[in-house]
Design an enzyme around this catalytic site. Structure first.
Site, short mmCIF file in Angstrom:
data_model
loop_
_atom_site.label_atom_id
_atom_site.label_comp_id
_atom_site.label_asym_id
_atom_site.label_seq_id
_atom_site.Cartn_x
_atom_site.Cartn_y
_atom_site.Cartn_z
CE LYS A 34 -34.71 -35.10 -18.04
NZ LYS A 34 -35.37 -36.38 -17.76
CG ASP A 62 -32.72 -38.72 -16.37
OD1 ASP A 62 -32.00 -39.11 -15.44
OD2 ASP A 62 -33.80 -38.13 -16.20
CE LYS A 64 -33.57 -40.00 -12.25
NZ LYS A 64 -34.32 -39.76 -13.50
CG PHE A 65 -26.68 -46.81 -15.41
CD1 PHE A 65 -27.81 -47.15 -16.14
CD2 PHE A 65 -25.56 -46.34 -16.11
CE1 PHE A 65 -27.84 -47.03 -17.53
CE2 PHE A 65 -25.58 -46.22 -17.49
CZ PHE A 65 -26.71 -46.56 -18.20
CG ASP A 67 -27.15 -53.84 -11.03
OD1 ASP A 67 -26.67 -54.66 -10.23
OD2 ASP A 67 -28.01 -54.14 -11.88
CG ASN A 70 -18.50 -56.58 -13.10
OD1 ASN A 70 -17.44 -56.21 -13.60
ND2 ASN A 70 -19.24 -57.56 -13.60
CB THR A 126 -37.46 -33.88 -6.10
OG1 THR A 126 -37.78 -34.34 -7.41
CG2 THR A 126 -36.22 -33.02 -6.16
NE ARG A 190 -43.50 -26.04 -15.13
CZ ARG A 190 -42.71 -27.08 -15.42
NH1 ARG A 190 -41.42 -26.91 -15.57
NH2 ARG A 190 -43.20 -28.29 -15.59
N GLY A 221 -38.71 -29.06 -19.40
CA GLY A 221 -39.50 -29.86 -20.33
C GLY A 221 -40.66 -29.09 -20.89
NE ARG A 222 -44.43 -31.19 -17.53
CZ ARG A 222 -44.81 -31.69 -16.37
NH1 ARG A 222 -46.03 -32.19 -16.25
NH2 ARG A 222 -43.99 -31.70 -15.34
O1 C5P Z 1 -41.77 -30.66 -17.89
P1 C5P Z 1 -40.84 -30.39 -16.77
O2 C5P Z 1 -40.02 -29.15 -16.94
O3 C5P Z 1 -41.51 -30.47 -15.41
O4 C5P Z 1 -39.81 -31.63 -16.86
C1 C5P Z 1 -38.81 -31.83 -15.91
C2 C5P Z 1 -37.95 -33.00 -16.30
O5 C5P Z 1 -37.00 -33.21 -15.26
C3 C5P Z 1 -38.70 -34.32 -16.47
O6 C5P Z 1 -38.00 -35.09 -17.46
C4 C5P Z 1 -38.55 -34.98 -15.11
O7 C5P Z 1 -38.61 -36.38 -15.19
C5 C5P Z 1 -37.17 -34.51 -14.71
N1 C5P Z 1 -36.94 -34.51 -13.27
C6 C5P Z 1 -37.70 -33.78 -12.40
N2 C5P Z 1 -37.45 -33.83 -11.06
C7 C5P Z 1 -36.46 -34.59 -10.60
C8 C5P Z 1 -35.67 -35.34 -11.46
C9 C5P Z 1 -35.94 -35.27 -12.81
O8 C5P Z 1 -38.61 -33.06 -12.82
N3 C5P Z 1 -36.20 -34.59 -9.31
#
Ligand code: C5P
Length: 244
Positions: A34, A62, A64-65, A67, A70, A126, A190, A221-222
């Site tokens: 992503k 990601d 997120k458009f 607008d 058009n 969120t 997690r 992510g992390r």
């Molecule tokens: O590191 P981690 O697993 O928390 O990363 C979650 C990813 O998902 C990040 O890129 C974060 O911006 C994205 N995200 C989120 N919660 C959302 C929408 C997107 O954590 N509601």
């Protein structure tokens, strides 16, 4: 779908060199990577050249458009041409905007003879609580946050998109309302590993729990990108999904 195909690794980094080292380490072992606004605002359209430089790696842009129809349609055409596997818009742009986005994406993919990217919508971020929704955005007090999310997910489906991004706790309601073919992408994951905390995530589910609730893809992510051994973290996650 195999367990590893469900994993979307968030490249929350500010340089293409950092992104490249993660992609080269994990390509072939996860479903997608992503790329969000952090990398895009740091590197601009080089991000798309980066995406195009990998033939067999799928990326989720990601962006997120949100607008007028058009403008969003034009942005969707441009994004489709870059060969991303998935990208997103905001459901709160309304049916006309979402339908224009879906049509532009379909048409551009057909014209270029490429696979249509998965087009999904963000329902409610969120970071928006029920009180923000009612006190600031002034949505009807008759509609609680979960039902508002389901309403937007149904609108997304009606407009011809493939799915939504949703917080883990809304997944069962969306799955019930929109059926089994609807794509649900879930962040806030997690694994239950002793070395991990929740970071800044408030409500988290384990990968296996999220899949059991009905998620199609998990954005992680992390727990992967900051692991001492990223590939080992991916293998451990996949093992948990398979054994569940
Ligand atoms: O590191 P981690 O697993 O928390 O990363 C979650 C990813 O998902 C990040 O890129 C974060 O911006 C994205 N995200 C989120 N919660 C959302 C929408 C997107 O954590 N509601």
């Amino acid at each position: 779908m195999q367990a590893q195909d469900r994993l979307i690794v968030a490249l929350d980094v500010s340089s293409l060199d950092e992104a490249r080292s993660i992609v080269e380490e994990l390509a072939g072992s996860v479903g997608m990577f992503k790329i969000g606004l952090e990398l895009f605002t740091a590197c601009g359209t080089e991000v798309f050249q980066f995406i195009e430089s990998y033939q067999n790696v799928r990326f989720f842009f990601d962006g997120k458009f949100h607008d007028i129809p058009n403008t969003v349609a034009a942005a969707c055409r441009n994004t489709t041409r870059t060969n991303v596997g998935m990208f997103n818009i905001h459901a709160q742009g309304g049916i006309e905007m979402m339908s224009a986005a879906a049509k532009a994406t379909r048409e551009e993919a057909a014209a270029k003879n490429i696979e249509k990217p998965i087009l999904i919508a963000v329902t409610v971020l969120t970071s928006i609580s029920e009180s923000i929704l009612h006190e600031q955005i002034k949505t009807s007090k008759d509609l609680d946050l979960a039902n508002y999310v389901v309403h937007l997910a149904k609108m997304t489906q009606e407009a011809g998109l493939d799915g939504v991004v949703a917080s883990p706790r809304e997944v069962p309601l969306i799955r019930e309302a929109c059926g089994n073919d609807f794509v649900i992408v879930t962040p806030g994951i997690r694994p239950n590993w002793p070395e991990l905390g929740k970071d800044d995530q408030k409500r988290v589910l384990t990968p296996a729990e999220a899949i059991a609730q009905g998620s199609t893809y998990l954005v992680i992510g992390r727990p992967i990108t900051r692991a001492q051994n990223r590939m080992a973290a991916v293998k451990r996650l996949c093992g948990e999904l398979v054994s569940h």
